[in-house]
Design an enzyme around this catalytic site. Structure first.
Site, PDB file in Angstrom:
ATOM      1  N   GLY A  90      -0.857   0.471   9.959  1.00  0.00           N
ATOM      2  CA  GLY A  90      -2.200   0.658  10.483  1.00  0.00           C
ATOM      3  C   GLY A  90      -3.021  -0.612  10.416  1.00  0.00           C
ATOM      4  N   LYS A 143      -7.091   7.364  15.287  1.00  0.00           N
ATOM      5  CA  LYS A 143      -6.729   8.422  14.351  1.00  0.00           C
ATOM      6  C   LYS A 143      -6.950   9.806  14.960  1.00  0.00           C
ATOM      7  CE  LYS A 143      -5.432   5.538  11.213  1.00  0.00           C
ATOM      8  NZ  LYS A 143      -3.995   5.357  10.907  1.00  0.00           N
ATOM      9  N   GLY A 182       0.793  -1.220   0.000  1.00  0.00           N
ATOM     10  CA  GLY A 182       0.000   0.000   0.000  1.00  0.00           C
ATOM     11  C   GLY A 182       0.824   1.268   0.000  1.00  0.00           C
ATOM     12  N   TYR A 207     -10.799   2.476  15.601  1.00  0.00           N
ATOM     13  CA  TYR A 207     -10.063   3.098  14.496  1.00  0.00           C
ATOM     14  C   TYR A 207     -10.188   4.621  14.563  1.00  0.00           C
ATOM     15  CZ  TYR A 207      -8.398   3.983   9.747  1.00  0.00           C
ATOM     16  OH  TYR A 207      -7.696   4.440   8.662  1.00  0.00           O
TER      17      TYR A 207
END
Length: 277
Positions: free
Chosen positions: A83, A167, A21, A163
Protein backbone atom coordinates in the site's frame (compact mmCIF):
# COMPACT_ATOMS: atom_id res chain seq x y z
CA UNK A 1 -10.16 -31.49 15.78
CA UNK A 2 -6.72 -31.17 14.20
CA UNK A 3 -4.01 -29.40 16.18
CA UNK A 4 -3.14 -27.60 12.95
CA UNK A 5 -6.47 -25.79 13.05
CA UNK A 6 -5.29 -23.05 10.68
CA UNK A 7 -4.10 -25.62 8.16
CA UNK A 8 -1.04 -23.84 6.76
CA UNK A 9 1.44 -26.68 7.13
CA UNK A 10 2.51 -27.63 3.61
CA UNK A 11 0.32 -24.97 1.96
CA UNK A 12 1.81 -22.76 -0.77
CA UNK A 13 1.10 -19.05 -0.26
CA UNK A 14 2.18 -15.71 -1.72
CA UNK A 15 2.60 -12.51 0.31
CA UNK A 16 2.62 -9.28 -1.68
CA UNK A 17 4.14 -6.51 0.42
CA UNK A 18 6.53 -8.29 2.81
CA UNK A 19 9.26 -5.63 3.03
CA UNK A 20 8.07 -4.20 6.35
CA UNK A 21 5.12 -3.66 8.69
CA UNK A 22 2.09 -5.91 8.53
CA UNK A 23 3.31 -7.77 5.45
CA UNK A 24 6.63 -8.61 7.03
CA UNK A 25 4.89 -9.78 10.22
CA UNK A 26 2.46 -11.86 8.18
CA UNK A 27 5.19 -13.55 6.16
CA UNK A 28 7.22 -14.37 9.29
CA UNK A 29 4.21 -15.96 10.98
CA UNK A 30 3.29 -17.98 7.89
CA UNK A 31 6.83 -19.37 7.71
CA UNK A 32 6.55 -20.31 11.39
CA UNK A 33 3.23 -22.06 10.69
CA UNK A 34 4.91 -24.31 8.15
CA UNK A 35 3.69 -22.76 4.92
CA UNK A 36 5.77 -22.51 1.76
CA UNK A 37 5.89 -18.72 1.56
CA UNK A 38 6.75 -16.81 -1.60
CA UNK A 39 7.32 -13.10 -1.08
CA UNK A 40 6.93 -10.15 -3.42
CA UNK A 41 7.50 -6.43 -2.95
CA UNK A 42 9.17 -3.53 -4.68
CA UNK A 43 11.93 -3.71 -2.03
CA UNK A 44 13.74 -6.82 -0.71
CA UNK A 45 12.18 -8.58 2.27
CA UNK A 46 14.14 -9.24 5.49
CA UNK A 47 12.04 -12.33 6.28
CA UNK A 48 14.13 -15.48 6.69
CA UNK A 49 12.81 -18.77 5.40
CA UNK A 50 10.99 -17.51 2.31
CA UNK A 51 10.80 -20.10 -0.45
CA UNK A 52 11.43 -17.28 -2.93
CA UNK A 53 11.35 -13.51 -3.22
CA UNK A 54 10.64 -11.50 -6.34
CA UNK A 55 10.71 -7.75 -6.85
CA UNK A 56 7.34 -6.61 -8.24
CA UNK A 57 6.19 -3.08 -9.08
CA UNK A 58 2.39 -2.98 -8.83
CA UNK A 59 2.32 0.09 -11.10
CA UNK A 60 3.81 -1.94 -13.96
CA UNK A 61 1.70 -4.66 -15.65
CA UNK A 62 4.82 -6.29 -17.11
CA UNK A 63 6.40 -6.51 -13.64
CA UNK A 64 3.20 -8.05 -12.26
CA UNK A 65 3.14 -10.70 -14.98
CA UNK A 66 6.85 -11.42 -14.54
CA UNK A 67 6.44 -11.85 -10.78
CA UNK A 68 3.63 -14.36 -11.21
CA UNK A 69 5.61 -16.29 -13.81
CA UNK A 70 8.74 -16.33 -11.63
CA UNK A 71 6.90 -17.83 -8.67
CA UNK A 72 4.89 -20.11 -10.92
CA UNK A 73 2.89 -23.17 -9.98
CA UNK A 74 -0.34 -23.34 -8.03
CA UNK A 75 -1.07 -21.63 -4.72
CA UNK A 76 -3.44 -22.03 -1.79
CA UNK A 77 -3.42 -18.50 -0.43
CA UNK A 78 -2.78 -14.95 -1.60
CA UNK A 79 -2.05 -12.11 0.84
CA UNK A 80 -2.29 -8.60 -0.66
CA UNK A 81 -0.64 -6.23 1.84
CA UNK A 82 1.14 -3.59 -0.27
CA UNK A 83 0.00 0.00 0.00
CA UNK A 84 0.89 3.66 -0.49
CA UNK A 85 -0.22 6.68 1.58
CA UNK A 86 -1.43 10.01 0.17
CA UNK A 87 2.09 11.48 0.24
CA UNK A 88 2.60 9.82 -3.17
CA UNK A 89 0.98 11.00 -6.42
CA UNK A 90 -2.74 10.17 -6.44
CA UNK A 91 -2.58 8.06 -9.57
CA UNK A 92 0.15 5.92 -7.99
CA UNK A 93 -1.84 5.55 -4.77
CA UNK A 94 -4.93 4.21 -6.54
CA UNK A 95 -2.75 1.94 -8.67
CA UNK A 96 -0.71 0.29 -5.92
CA UNK A 97 -3.61 0.10 -3.46
CA UNK A 98 -6.22 -1.23 -5.87
CA UNK A 99 -5.61 -1.37 -9.63
CA UNK A 100 -2.29 -3.21 -9.38
CA UNK A 101 -3.54 -5.47 -6.57
CA UNK A 102 -6.57 -6.41 -8.67
CA UNK A 103 -4.41 -7.24 -11.70
CA UNK A 104 -1.99 -9.21 -9.51
CA UNK A 105 -4.89 -11.17 -8.04
CA UNK A 106 -6.50 -11.79 -11.42
CA UNK A 107 -3.18 -13.19 -12.63
CA UNK A 108 -3.11 -15.67 -9.76
CA UNK A 109 -6.70 -16.85 -10.00
CA UNK A 110 -6.05 -19.48 -12.72
CA UNK A 111 -3.29 -20.84 -10.47
CA UNK A 112 -5.35 -20.96 -7.27
CA UNK A 113 -6.35 -24.37 -6.02
CA UNK A 114 -9.90 -25.19 -4.95
CA UNK A 115 -10.29 -24.30 -1.30
CA UNK A 116 -7.89 -21.40 -1.74
CA UNK A 117 -8.33 -17.93 -0.31
CA UNK A 118 -7.44 -14.30 -0.96
CA UNK A 119 -7.18 -11.52 1.61
CA UNK A 120 -6.39 -7.85 1.00
CA UNK A 121 -5.57 -5.06 3.43
CA UNK A 122 -8.04 -2.23 3.06
CA UNK A 123 -8.51 0.50 5.70
CA UNK A 124 -11.03 2.19 7.96
CA UNK A 125 -10.49 5.03 5.49
CA UNK A 126 -12.66 3.05 3.08
CA UNK A 127 -15.52 2.30 5.46
CA UNK A 128 -17.95 4.66 3.67
CA UNK A 129 -17.82 2.55 0.49
CA UNK A 130 -21.51 1.59 0.45
CA UNK A 131 -22.50 5.26 0.17
CA UNK A 132 -20.37 5.75 -2.96
CA UNK A 133 -21.31 2.75 -5.07
CA UNK A 134 -22.24 4.66 -8.28
CA UNK A 135 -18.84 6.37 -8.42
CA UNK A 136 -17.00 3.21 -7.41
CA UNK A 137 -18.80 1.27 -10.14
CA UNK A 138 -17.33 3.73 -12.65
CA UNK A 139 -13.85 3.29 -11.23
CA UNK A 140 -14.05 -0.50 -11.05
CA UNK A 141 -15.42 -0.58 -14.59
CA UNK A 142 -11.94 0.23 -15.91
CA UNK A 143 -10.56 -3.14 -16.88
CA UNK A 144 -6.82 -2.48 -16.57
CA UNK A 145 -4.26 -0.29 -14.84
CA UNK A 146 -3.87 2.21 -17.68
CA UNK A 147 -7.62 2.80 -17.97
CA UNK A 148 -8.01 3.09 -14.20
CA UNK A 149 -5.21 5.63 -13.90
CA UNK A 150 -6.68 7.65 -16.77
CA UNK A 151 -10.11 7.59 -15.11
CA UNK A 152 -8.67 8.80 -11.83
CA UNK A 153 -6.75 11.66 -13.45
CA UNK A 154 -9.90 12.76 -15.30
CA UNK A 155 -12.12 12.45 -12.20
CA UNK A 156 -9.76 13.26 -9.32
CA UNK A 157 -11.81 16.17 -7.98
CA UNK A 158 -15.07 14.27 -7.57
CA UNK A 159 -13.30 11.04 -6.62
CA UNK A 160 -11.70 12.80 -3.65
CA UNK A 161 -8.83 11.53 -1.57
CA UNK A 162 -7.00 8.82 -3.57
CA UNK A 163 -6.26 6.67 -0.52
CA UNK A 164 -9.92 6.67 0.50
CA UNK A 165 -11.00 5.90 -3.07
CA UNK A 166 -8.56 3.00 -3.35
CA UNK A 167 -9.68 1.42 -0.10
CA UNK A 168 -13.38 1.89 -0.92
CA UNK A 169 -12.59 0.14 -4.20
CA UNK A 170 -10.91 -2.78 -2.38
CA UNK A 171 -13.97 -3.23 -0.16
CA UNK A 172 -16.37 -3.11 -3.10
CA UNK A 173 -14.27 -5.42 -5.29
CA UNK A 174 -13.97 -7.91 -2.43
CA UNK A 175 -17.71 -8.15 -1.91
CA UNK A 176 -18.59 -8.14 -5.60
CA UNK A 177 -16.07 -10.90 -6.33
CA UNK A 178 -17.08 -13.23 -3.51
CA UNK A 179 -20.15 -14.97 -5.03
CA UNK A 180 -18.48 -15.81 -8.34
CA UNK A 181 -15.28 -17.03 -6.72
CA UNK A 182 -17.23 -19.22 -4.30
CA UNK A 183 -18.51 -21.18 -7.29
CA UNK A 184 -14.86 -22.22 -7.73
CA UNK A 185 -14.46 -22.84 -3.95
CA UNK A 186 -12.20 -19.79 -3.60
CA UNK A 187 -12.80 -17.28 -0.82
CA UNK A 188 -11.98 -13.55 -0.81
CA UNK A 189 -12.00 -11.16 2.15
CA UNK A 190 -10.36 -7.96 3.31
CA UNK A 191 -9.48 -6.24 6.56
CA UNK A 192 -10.00 -2.60 7.51
CA UNK A 193 -7.29 -1.68 10.02
CA UNK A 194 -7.20 1.36 12.24
CA UNK A 195 -3.79 3.16 12.24
CA UNK A 196 -0.84 0.79 12.62
CA UNK A 197 2.46 1.56 14.33
CA UNK A 198 4.66 1.19 11.24
CA UNK A 199 6.95 3.60 9.35
CA UNK A 200 3.98 4.52 7.11
CA UNK A 201 2.30 6.11 10.13
CA UNK A 202 4.54 9.16 9.71
CA UNK A 203 3.17 9.65 6.18
CA UNK A 204 -0.40 9.56 7.49
CA UNK A 205 0.61 12.02 10.22
CA UNK A 206 1.76 14.48 7.55
CA UNK A 207 -1.61 14.22 5.78
CA UNK A 208 -4.10 13.90 8.65
CA UNK A 209 -2.29 15.38 11.63
CA UNK A 210 -1.78 14.06 15.13
CA UNK A 211 -5.29 14.90 16.33
CA UNK A 212 -7.04 12.76 13.72
CA UNK A 213 -4.66 9.85 14.25
CA UNK A 214 -5.11 10.11 18.01
CA UNK A 215 -8.88 9.99 17.56
CA UNK A 216 -8.61 6.81 15.51
CA UNK A 217 -6.51 5.27 18.29
CA UNK A 218 -9.05 6.22 20.95
CA UNK A 219 -10.89 2.89 21.23
CA UNK A 220 -7.81 1.00 22.44
CA UNK A 221 -5.76 3.95 23.65
CA UNK A 222 -2.89 3.13 21.29
CA UNK A 223 -2.12 2.24 17.70
CA UNK A 224 -2.26 -1.35 16.48
CA UNK A 225 0.93 -3.35 16.12
CA UNK A 226 1.78 -5.00 12.78
CA UNK A 227 1.35 -8.42 14.41
CA UNK A 228 -2.18 -7.51 15.55
CA UNK A 229 -3.08 -6.86 11.92
CA UNK A 230 -1.18 -9.81 10.47
CA UNK A 231 -2.91 -12.47 12.54
CA UNK A 232 -6.47 -11.62 11.36
CA UNK A 233 -5.21 -11.83 7.76
CA UNK A 234 -3.80 -15.27 8.50
CA UNK A 235 -7.06 -16.31 10.12
CA UNK A 236 -9.18 -15.20 7.15
CA UNK A 237 -7.09 -17.22 4.68
CA UNK A 238 -6.95 -20.28 6.96
CA UNK A 239 -8.94 -23.49 7.06
CA UNK A 240 -10.54 -22.18 10.26
CA UNK A 241 -12.36 -19.53 8.18
CA UNK A 242 -13.55 -21.92 5.45
CA UNK A 243 -17.10 -20.52 5.48
CA UNK A 244 -16.14 -16.83 5.51
CA UNK A 245 -16.09 -14.89 2.23
CA UNK A 246 -16.98 -11.41 1.08
CA UNK A 247 -16.22 -9.90 4.49
CA UNK A 248 -14.70 -6.46 5.11
CA UNK A 249 -13.43 -7.06 8.63
CA UNK A 250 -12.73 -4.02 10.80
CA UNK A 251 -9.60 -4.67 12.88
CA UNK A 252 -9.82 -1.56 15.03
CA UNK A 253 -10.51 -2.49 18.66
CA UNK A 254 -14.20 -1.60 18.28
CA UNK A 255 -13.77 1.90 16.82
CA UNK A 256 -15.97 1.50 13.74
CA UNK A 257 -18.69 -0.24 15.76
CA UNK A 258 -18.71 2.63 18.20
CA UNK A 259 -18.94 5.17 15.40
CA UNK A 260 -21.70 3.26 13.59
CA UNK A 261 -23.88 3.03 16.70
CA UNK A 262 -23.21 6.53 17.98
CA UNK A 263 -21.36 5.39 21.08
CA UNK A 264 -18.33 7.27 19.74
CA UNK A 265 -18.33 10.59 17.88
CA UNK A 266 -15.33 11.13 15.62
CA UNK A 267 -15.58 14.93 15.52
CA UNK A 268 -15.74 15.10 19.31
CA UNK A 269 -12.75 12.79 19.61
CA UNK A 270 -10.73 14.92 17.19
CA UNK A 271 -11.67 18.09 19.08
CA UNK A 272 -10.64 16.51 22.38
CA UNK A 273 -7.30 15.40 20.90
CA UNK A 274 -6.66 18.91 19.54
CA UNK A 275 -7.44 20.42 22.95
CA UNK A 276 -4.86 18.15 24.59
CA UNK A 277 -2.19 18.91 21.99
Amino acid sequence: MSEDILGYRGKRVVVMGCFSGTGEACARQLVALGAEVHGADIRPSPVAGLASFNSVDLKDPASIAAGIAAIGGEIDGLFNISGLPQTFPGEDVVTVNFLGIRQWTDGWLPRMRRGGAIVTVSSLGGMNYLARQPLLAEFLGNADIAAGRAWYLANAERAGDPYTLSKEAVNTWTQKSAPGLMERDIRINCTMPSPIDTPMLNDFRKVAGDAVLSAFARAKGRFSSPEEQALPLILLNSDAASFISGVCLAVDAGLSGGLATGVLNLQEMIAEAMAKA
